[in-house]
Design a protein around this motif. Structure first.
Motif, PDB file in Angstrom:
ATOM      1  N   LEU A 352       0.831  -1.203   0.000  1.00  0.00           N
ATOM      2  CA  LEU A 352       0.000   0.000   0.000  1.00  0.00           C
ATOM      3  C   LEU A 352       0.870   1.258   0.000  1.00  0.00           C
ATOM      4  N   ALA A 353       1.911   1.244   0.824  1.00  0.00           N
ATOM      5  CA  ALA A 353       2.775   2.421   0.938  1.00  0.00           C
ATOM      6  C   ALA A 353       3.551   2.688  -0.343  1.00  0.00           C
ATOM      7  N   ALA A 354       3.813   1.638  -1.131  1.00  0.00           N
ATOM      8  CA  ALA A 354       4.624   1.790  -2.341  1.00  0.00           C
ATOM      9  C   ALA A 354       3.807   2.030  -3.601  1.00  0.00           C
ATOM     10  N   ALA A 355       2.479   1.869  -3.539  1.00  0.00           N
ATOM     11  CA  ALA A 355       1.631   2.002  -4.731  1.00  0.00           C
ATOM     12  C   ALA A 355       1.619   3.447  -5.234  1.00  0.00           C
ATOM     13  N   PRO A 356       1.364   3.654  -6.536  1.00  0.00           N
ATOM     14  CA  PRO A 356       1.415   5.014  -7.104  1.00  0.00           C
ATOM     15  C   PRO A 356       0.225   5.904  -6.742  1.00  0.00           C
ATOM     16  N   TRP A 357      -0.959   5.359  -6.516  1.00  0.00           N
ATOM     17  CA  TRP A 357      -2.162   6.080  -6.101  1.00  0.00           C
ATOM     18  C   TRP A 357      -2.565   7.230  -7.019  1.00  0.00           C
ATOM     19  N   PRO A 358      -2.832   6.951  -8.283  1.00  0.00           N
ATOM     20  CA  PRO A 358      -3.324   8.027  -9.167  1.00  0.00           C
ATOM     21  C   PRO A 358      -4.677   8.564  -8.732  1.00  0.00           C
ATOM     22  N   GLY A 359      -5.473   7.734  -8.029  1.00  0.00           N
ATOM     23  CA  GLY A 359      -6.788   8.164  -7.558  1.00  0.00           C
ATOM     24  C   GLY A 359      -6.787   8.724  -6.150  1.00  0.00           C
ATOM     25  N   ASN A 360      -5.586   8.872  -5.567  1.00  0.00           N
ATOM     26  CA  ASN A 360      -5.416   9.512  -4.262  1.00  0.00           C
ATOM     27  C   ASN A 360      -6.188   8.829  -3.137  1.00  0.00           C
ATOM     28  N   VAL A 361      -6.669   9.613  -2.164  1.00  0.00           N
ATOM     29  CA  VAL A 361      -7.277   9.052  -0.955  1.00  0.00           C
ATOM     30  C   VAL A 361      -8.543   8.263  -1.298  1.00  0.00           C
ATOM     31  N   ARG A 362      -9.289   8.743  -2.298  1.00  0.00           N
ATOM     32  CA  ARG A 362     -10.513   8.036  -2.693  1.00  0.00           C
ATOM     33  C   ARG A 362     -10.181   6.624  -3.191  1.00  0.00           C
ATOM     34  N   GLN A 363      -9.109   6.491  -3.962  1.00  0.00           N
ATOM     35  CA  GLN A 363      -8.695   5.173  -4.448  1.00  0.00           C
ATOM     36  C   GLN A 363      -8.248   4.288  -3.290  1.00  0.00           C
ATOM     37  N   LEU A 364      -7.514   4.853  -2.332  1.00  0.00           N
ATOM     38  CA  LEU A 364      -7.070   4.079  -1.170  1.00  0.00           C
ATOM     39  C   LEU A 364      -8.281   3.532  -0.411  1.00  0.00           C
ATOM     40  N   TYR A 365      -9.297   4.353  -0.243  1.00  0.00           N
ATOM     41  CA  TYR A 365     -10.508   3.911   0.454  1.00  0.00           C
ATOM     42  C   TYR A 365     -11.140   2.736  -0.291  1.00  0.00           C
ATOM     43  N   ASN A 366     -11.227   2.847  -1.617  1.00  0.00           N
ATOM     44  CA  ASN A 366     -11.828   1.776  -2.414  1.00  0.00           C
ATOM     45  C   ASN A 366     -11.034   0.475  -2.330  1.00  0.00           C
ATOM     46  N   VAL A 367      -9.703   0.596  -2.344  1.00  0.00           N
ATOM     47  CA  VAL A 367      -8.842  -0.585  -2.241  1.00  0.00           C
ATOM     48  C   VAL A 367      -9.035  -1.258  -0.878  1.00  0.00           C
TER      49      VAL A 367
END
Length: 466
Positions: A352-367
């Protein structure tokens, strides 16, 4: 007035004169302040990120980069952080110019001790409260989970802005938390008891957006069967968030500008305007200056909305927040799904810490939500995180393990192809039979198991998984 230990404001004192530095430090510490010192501008900039001061007190004359250059850098990094300069008579003109550029004040050497303490107290009274203070009331921003220094600076500025009625423009990528910050500003403002209303200007068709914002009267158009209050009137006395303002059609931008200028709305079909008292916060992921250059956004509206700009960092720019956010979301979602989840495996948290997160916090929540929904163990495993991130599962092997796995698979494939014939398999491998038998023995493979099994035989599957 001396400060209690729990509420000690932090001051960064910068001077290359060791005796002066010691004297200033002792005097300020005796008045209840927490002091961090630096002997140069470079050292001060490094301390700035570590000490998180609420005030910088610096001499103008410093080795290398001087106090004025230090002020410019502080202003760029932390616009809300006040700076007081100490100056000898020869540098008074420079200090006066710096004051015009935003330095809180300057004091001439030799300085009066009481005047110094008075100016420090005044500067701290005007500066934002220390966001890191565990004793400060954080209810206004309780929905924003962060330990990031960059977010701390942003929240300090947001808290200052909230006290005023200035229009705020929030910039940031989609999913970075612009609406959360807008709600926090509203909660910290004098309007907190009044409504907070949000509208996504890009999600409502152009034909309906005017009516949604400003309202309409009965009979204004075919479907207007009754009077309808617009969102401006719904937010009267409170705050209106115009999300994705960059997507607002030009024709509507003109009408919005008129409302902001006149502080009154005229519903569609109405003859009279209605006064409204609304604080405007707008947000966008678009480059509005680029949109203005392309003729897609009005310059006069831009300056009406852009009194104060706050830029939200991407999740990749605040990676220290990822484990904190992931666990926060996990505990929230575990309660929602009625699951007993205690956290993430170390490998999952690392992914999780290393992922690129193009969708930011919203993407993290979905994951996290997907991983939570599918998890059957208290600790969410790496495989579920990888699945939610849509990244292929990669097992890291040593070179020896990878070579052994390949060699065994290769031998199995040869035996399948040759129907268990060692002679044929050895010939294809370009090895003599003795050496080939030795390889089979090394990997525990029996040629007889492959006779008559073909490509889909169960023993082959067992051999490959063994």
């Amino acid at each position: 007035m001396p400060h209690t230990h729990a509420h000690k404001p932090r001051i960064l004192v910068v001077d290359d004169d060791a005796d002066m530095l010691r004297l200033l430090s002792l005097r300020l510490a005796a008045s209840g302040y927490e002091i961090t010192t630096a002997g140069s501008a470079e050292e001060a900039l490094a301390q700035l990120e570590l000490a998180r001061p609420q005030l910088v007190l610096s001499d103008v004359r410093l080795p290398g980069r001087d106090g004025l250059a230090l002020f410019d850098e502080v202003r760029t990094r932390h616009p809300a952080l006040p700076v007081i300069l100490l100056t000898a008579h020869g540098t008074i003109p420079d200090a006066v110019e710096a004051t015009a550029r935003g330095v809180f004040t300057y004091l001439t050497k030799p300085y009066d001790a009481q005047e110094l303490l008075d100016k420090v107290q005044q500067a701290l009274a005007l500066s934002a409260p220390a966001p890191a203070s565990p004793h400060a009331s954080e209810t206004w921003r309780s929905a924003i989970v962060s330990r990031s220094a960059r977010m701390a600076d942003l929240l300090a500025e947001a808290h200052m802005v909230a006290r005023s009625d200035a229009s705020v423009l929030l910039l940031g990528d989609s999913g970075s938390g612009k609406e959360l910050l807008a709600r926090a500003i509203h909660r910290a403002s004098p309007r907190a008891a009044r409504p907070f209303v949000a509208v996504n200007c890009g999600a409502i068709p152009e034909a309906l957006l005017e009516s949604e914002l400003f309202g309409h009267v009965k009979g204004a158009f075919t479907d207007a069967v009754s009077h309808h209050k617009g969102l401006f009137q719904a937010a009267d006395g409170g705050t209106l968030l115009l999300d994705e303002i960059g997507d607002m059609p030009l024709a509507l931008q003109v009408k919005l500008l008129r409302v902001l200028q006149e502080r009154a709305v005229r519903p569609v079909g109405a003859a009279q305007a209605t006064a409204v008292d609304v604080r405007i916060i707008s947000a966008t992921h678009r480059d509005l200056e680029e949109a203005m250059a392309a003729g897609l956004f009005r310059e006069d509206l831009f300056y009406r909305l852009n009194v104060v700009t706050l830029q939200l960092p991407t999740l990749a720019e605040r990676r220290e927040d990822i484990p904190l956010l992931a666990n926060h979301f996990l505990h929230t979602l575990a309660a929602k799904y009625g699951k007993r989840l205690s956290g993430f495996s170390p490998e999952a948290l690392k992914a999780l810490a290393a992922a690129p997160w193009p969708g930011n916090v919203r993407q993290l929540y979905n994951v996290v939500e997907q991983a939570c929904a599918l998890s059957t163990t208290p600790l969410v495993p790496l495989t579920l995180v990888q699945r939610a991130l849509r990244t292929p599962t990669v097992q890291v092997l040593s070179l020896a393990e990878a070579r052994q796995r390949f060699e065994r698979g290769y031998l199995v494939d040869l035996l399948k192809m040759t129907d268990g014939s060692v002679a044929d398999a050895a010939r294809l491998a370009q090895r003599n039979r003795t050496e080939f038998y030795r390889l089979l023995q090394k990997h525990g493979l029996t040629p007889g198991h492959f006779k008559g099994e073909g490509d889909a035989g169960p023993p082959v599957a067992e051999e490959r998984q063994g």
